[in-house]
Scaffold this active site. Structure first.
Site, PDB file in Angstrom:
ATOM      1  N   THR A   1       0.903  -1.307   0.004  1.00  0.00           N
ATOM      2  CA  THR A   1       0.017   0.128   0.022  1.00  0.00           C
ATOM      3  C   THR A   1       0.990   1.212   0.000  1.00  0.00           C
ATOM      4  OG1 THR A   1      -0.211  -0.187   2.394  1.00  0.00           O
ATOM      5  CG2 THR A   1      -1.786  -1.131   1.181  1.00  0.00           C
ATOM      6  N   GLY A   2       2.229   0.997   0.094  1.00  0.00           N
ATOM      7  CA  GLY A   2       2.964   2.293  -0.027  1.00  0.00           C
ATOM      8  C   GLY A   2       3.436   2.463  -1.327  1.00  0.00           C
TER       9      GLY A   2
ATOM     10  N   VAL B   1       7.432  -8.242   5.609  1.00  0.00           N
ATOM     11  CA  VAL B   1       7.943  -8.469   7.046  1.00  0.00           C
ATOM     12  C   VAL B   1       7.473  -9.698   7.580  1.00  0.00           C
ATOM     13  CG1 VAL B   1       8.401  -6.130   7.442  1.00  0.00           C
ATOM     14  CG2 VAL B   1       6.151  -7.102   8.226  1.00  0.00           C
TER      15      VAL B   1
ATOM     16  N   THR C   1       0.717  -9.964   8.757  1.00  0.00           N
ATOM     17  CA  THR C   1       1.737  -9.229   8.727  1.00  0.00           C
ATOM     18  C   THR C   1       1.723  -8.697  10.215  1.00  0.00           C
ATOM     19  OG1 THR C   1       1.389  -8.609   6.306  1.00  0.00           O
ATOM     20  CG2 THR C   1       2.029  -6.608   7.874  1.00  0.00           C
TER      21      THR C   1
ATOM     22  N   ARG D   1      18.033  -9.431  19.011  1.00  0.00           N
ATOM     23  CA  ARG D   1      19.565  -9.586  18.386  1.00  0.00           C
ATOM     24  C   ARG D   1      20.595  -8.669  18.439  1.00  0.00           C
ATOM     25  NH1 ARG D   1      17.004 -12.443  14.263  1.00  0.00           N
ATOM     26  NH2 ARG D   1      17.228 -10.812  12.758  1.00  0.00           N
TER      27      ARG D   1
ATOM     28  N   TYR E   1      -7.411  -7.202  11.150  1.00  0.00           N
ATOM     29  CA  TYR E   1      -6.587  -6.162  11.660  1.00  0.00           C
ATOM     30  C   TYR E   1      -6.755  -6.056  13.300  1.00  0.00           C
ATOM     31  CZ  TYR E   1      -5.051  -1.252  11.602  1.00  0.00           C
ATOM     32  OH  TYR E   1      -4.404  -0.122  11.979  1.00  0.00           O
TER      33      TYR E   1
HETATM   34  P1  NAD Z   1      -0.351   2.648   5.013  1.00  0.00           P
HETATM   35  O1  NAD Z   1      -1.123   1.742   4.235  1.00  0.00           O
HETATM   36  O2  NAD Z   1      -0.075   4.042   4.071  1.00  0.00           O
HETATM   37  O3  NAD Z   1       1.406   2.172   5.141  1.00  0.00           O
HETATM   38  C1  NAD Z   1       1.574   0.650   5.463  1.00  0.00           C
HETATM   39  C2  NAD Z   1       2.851   0.629   4.686  1.00  0.00           C
HETATM   40  O4  NAD Z   1       3.406  -0.720   5.296  1.00  0.00           O
HETATM   41  C3  NAD Z   1       2.881   0.484   3.200  1.00  0.00           C
HETATM   42  O5  NAD Z   1       4.111   1.307   2.841  1.00  0.00           O
HETATM   43  C4  NAD Z   1       2.767  -0.943   2.868  1.00  0.00           C
HETATM   44  O6  NAD Z   1       3.267  -1.295   1.752  1.00  0.00           O
HETATM   45  C5  NAD Z   1       3.700  -1.678   3.887  1.00  0.00           C
HETATM   46  N1  NAD Z   1       3.333  -3.047   4.319  1.00  0.00           N
HETATM   47  C6  NAD Z   1       2.148  -3.604   4.283  1.00  0.00           C
HETATM   48  N2  NAD Z   1       2.202  -4.906   4.649  1.00  0.00           N
HETATM   49  C7  NAD Z   1       3.871  -5.176   4.734  1.00  0.00           C
HETATM   50  C8  NAD Z   1       4.413  -6.285   4.554  1.00  0.00           C
HETATM   51  N3  NAD Z   1       3.743  -7.618   5.119  1.00  0.00           N
HETATM   52  N4  NAD Z   1       5.806  -6.337   4.598  1.00  0.00           N
HETATM   53  C9  NAD Z   1       6.392  -4.955   4.482  1.00  0.00           C
HETATM   54  N5  NAD Z   1       5.683  -3.724   4.179  1.00  0.00           N
HETATM   55  C10 NAD Z   1       4.386  -4.106   4.242  1.00  0.00           C
HETATM   56  O7  NAD Z   1      -0.801   2.808   6.447  1.00  0.00           O
HETATM   57  P2  NAD Z   1      -0.425   4.199   7.414  1.00  0.00           P
HETATM   58  O8  NAD Z   1      -1.585   4.976   7.704  1.00  0.00           O
HETATM   59  O9  NAD Z   1       0.863   4.543   6.983  1.00  0.00           O
HETATM   60  O10 NAD Z   1      -0.084   3.243   8.601  1.00  0.00           O
HETATM   61  C11 NAD Z   1       0.971   2.788   9.225  1.00  0.00           C
HETATM   62  C12 NAD Z   1       1.019   1.951  10.589  1.00  0.00           C
HETATM   63  O11 NAD Z   1       0.248   2.930  11.393  1.00  0.00           O
HETATM   64  C13 NAD Z   1       0.140   0.711  10.319  1.00  0.00           C
HETATM   65  O12 NAD Z   1       0.799  -0.129  11.202  1.00  0.00           O
HETATM   66  C14 NAD Z   1      -1.196   1.048  10.887  1.00  0.00           C
HETATM   67  O13 NAD Z   1      -1.775  -0.039  11.312  1.00  0.00           O
HETATM   68  C15 NAD Z   1      -0.795   1.976  12.069  1.00  0.00           C
HETATM   69  N6  NAD Z   1      -2.053   2.976  12.181  1.00  0.00           N
HETATM   70  C16 NAD Z   1      -2.300   3.951  11.411  1.00  0.00           C
HETATM   71  C17 NAD Z   1      -3.555   4.845  11.671  1.00  0.00           C
HETATM   72  C18 NAD Z   1      -3.722   5.873  10.880  1.00  0.00           C
HETATM   73  O14 NAD Z   1      -4.774   6.552  10.963  1.00  0.00           O
HETATM   74  N7  NAD Z   1      -3.048   6.237   9.762  1.00  0.00           N
HETATM   75  C19 NAD Z   1      -3.987   4.557  12.795  1.00  0.00           C
HETATM   76  C20 NAD Z   1      -3.886   3.518  13.705  1.00  0.00           C
HETATM   77  C21 NAD Z   1      -2.667   2.714  13.264  1.00  0.00           C
END
Ligand code: NAD
Ligand code: UDP
Length: 310
Positions: A35-36, A57, A90, A104, A143
């Site tokens: 999603t990035g 990951v 994930t 580590r 999630y």
């Molecule tokens: P996002 O979807 O923009 O970013 C998530 C990133 O993780 C993306 O770059 C995606 O490619 C990468 N990714 C997903 N699965 C992966 C995997 N298996 N291996 C490697 N990379 C992987 O979302 P965000 O809003 O930037 O959220 C980032 C983190 O913050 C997440 O863990 C999310 O749960 C947490 N979070 C965000 C919010 C919010 O409102 N933005 C709220 C609560 C928690």
């Protein structure tokens, strides 16, 4: 320091990488670009202190590290529900592999947890002591339960191995660089308004959320990571609470769009209300959200306009 940011090519991750580089650190973003996007981090490559490790990951990885921010996970409901099994893996395996790396290397580890651990809360607002009301078998469970399992891993690594893991419970955060197709409410409304499309209101719009501007959120994460002994869980967010209908009104007013609202069904298990108690972050971390919704929306709209070319 050597900083690892999993999910570093995503919305929050790219802002965090930027902040770490501005502080003079070396940064590796670990991301599978699900999603990035490369565009989110393209401007960071010139620093000479940044690189992208394209990696999932759910598989182990090895890097030198002093700090590990574990952000990898799709965060928007349509994205995390697209491949729910992978989302769960994930969260769980991503946390495990990050914690193993921390063990580590002796690095500090910060887990990006979420207000979703509170589910559809029957306590309002939500303090960290609230244990939540999550449906373990619904479409959001991949999630919510994945993130809850990740929290438990962080605590077990602490108790079993003395790993310095920290838990940030992030509430809805928005800002520049959100993907147009992200699917979350702020980006949906802004893209729709700027394109002259009707805004998609799910349900009757009376459900509430508390929206935090990205710079404030990143500041909270860094404060938690760098605190000498606070490990959380700590709610990080902006306690201003708005209905989704109020958000729609603000986006329409700030964009000047002449658009209607169109009603769509409320998604299953959509939380009715959400607002963080941030006393702990305030008292322990000196955290204070500074950007009010109106100003944060205006900045976000300006950046979306630029990207959309409108
Ligand atoms: P996002 O979807 O923009 O970013 C998530 C990133 O993780 C993306 O770059 C995606 O490619 C990468 N990714 C997903 N699965 C992966 C995997 N298996 N291996 C490697 N990379 C992987 O979302 P965000 O809003 O930037 O959220 C980032 C983190 O913050 C997440 O863990 C999310 O749960 C947490 N979070 C965000 C919010 C919010 O409102 N933005 C709220 C609560 C928690
Ligand atoms: N929502 C909406 N229209 C949209 C997207 C979302 O009305 O186009 C609603 C959604 O039903 C929820 C709120 O806005 O009540 C926040 O949704 P989002 O997906 O941003 O985050 P989350 O539900 O995970 O807090």
């Amino acid at each position: 320091m050597r900083i690892v940011v999993t999910g570093g090519a995503g919305f929050l991750g790219s802002h965090l990488c930027e902040r770490m580089l501005a502080e003079g650190h070396e940064v590796v973003a670990v991301d599978n670009l699900m999603t990035g996007a490369r565009e989110n981090i393209a401007h960071l490559l010139d620093s000479g202190r940044f690189r992208l490790l394209e990696h999932d990951v759910t598989k182990p990885y090895d890097l030198p590290a002093d700090r590990i921010y574990n952000l990898a996970c799709p965060a928007s409901p349509p994205h995390y529900q697209r491949d729910p099994v992978h989302t769960m893996l994930t969260s769980v395996l991503g946390a495990l592999h990050g914690l193993e790396l921390a063990r580590r290397t002796g690095a500090r580890f910060l887990q990006a947890s979420t207000s979703e651990v509170y589910g559809d809360p029957d306590v309002h607002p939500q303090p960290e002591t609230y244990r939540g009301n999550v449906n373990p078998i619904g479409p959001r469970a991949c999630y919510d339960e994945g993130k809850r399992a990740a929290e438990s891993l962080v605590m077990d690594f602490r108790r079993k191995h003395g790993t310095d893991g920290r838990l940030a419970r992030i509430f809805n955060t928005y800002g520049p660089r959100m993907a147009f197709d992200d699917g979350r409410v702020v980006s949906n409304f802004i893209v729709q308004a700027l394109r002259g499309d009707p805004l998609t209101l799910y349900g009757d719009g009376t459900q509430t959320r508390s929206f935090c501007y990205v710079d404030d959120l990143i500041d909270g994460l860094v404060r938690l990571m760098e605190h000498p002994d606070e490990s959380g869980p700590v709610n990080i967010g902006n306690p201003g609470e708005f209905t989704v209908a109020e958000l729609a009104e603000q986006v329409i007013a700030l964009t000047g769009a002449k658009v209607d609202l169109v009603r769509e069904p409320l998604p299953v298990d959509d939380p009715r209300q959400r607002k963080p108690v941030i006393d702990r972050a305030r008292e322990r971390l000196g955290f204070e959200p500074r950007v009010p919704l109106r100003e944060g929306l205006a900045r976000t709209i300006a950046e979306f306009r630029h990207r959309l070319g409108t």
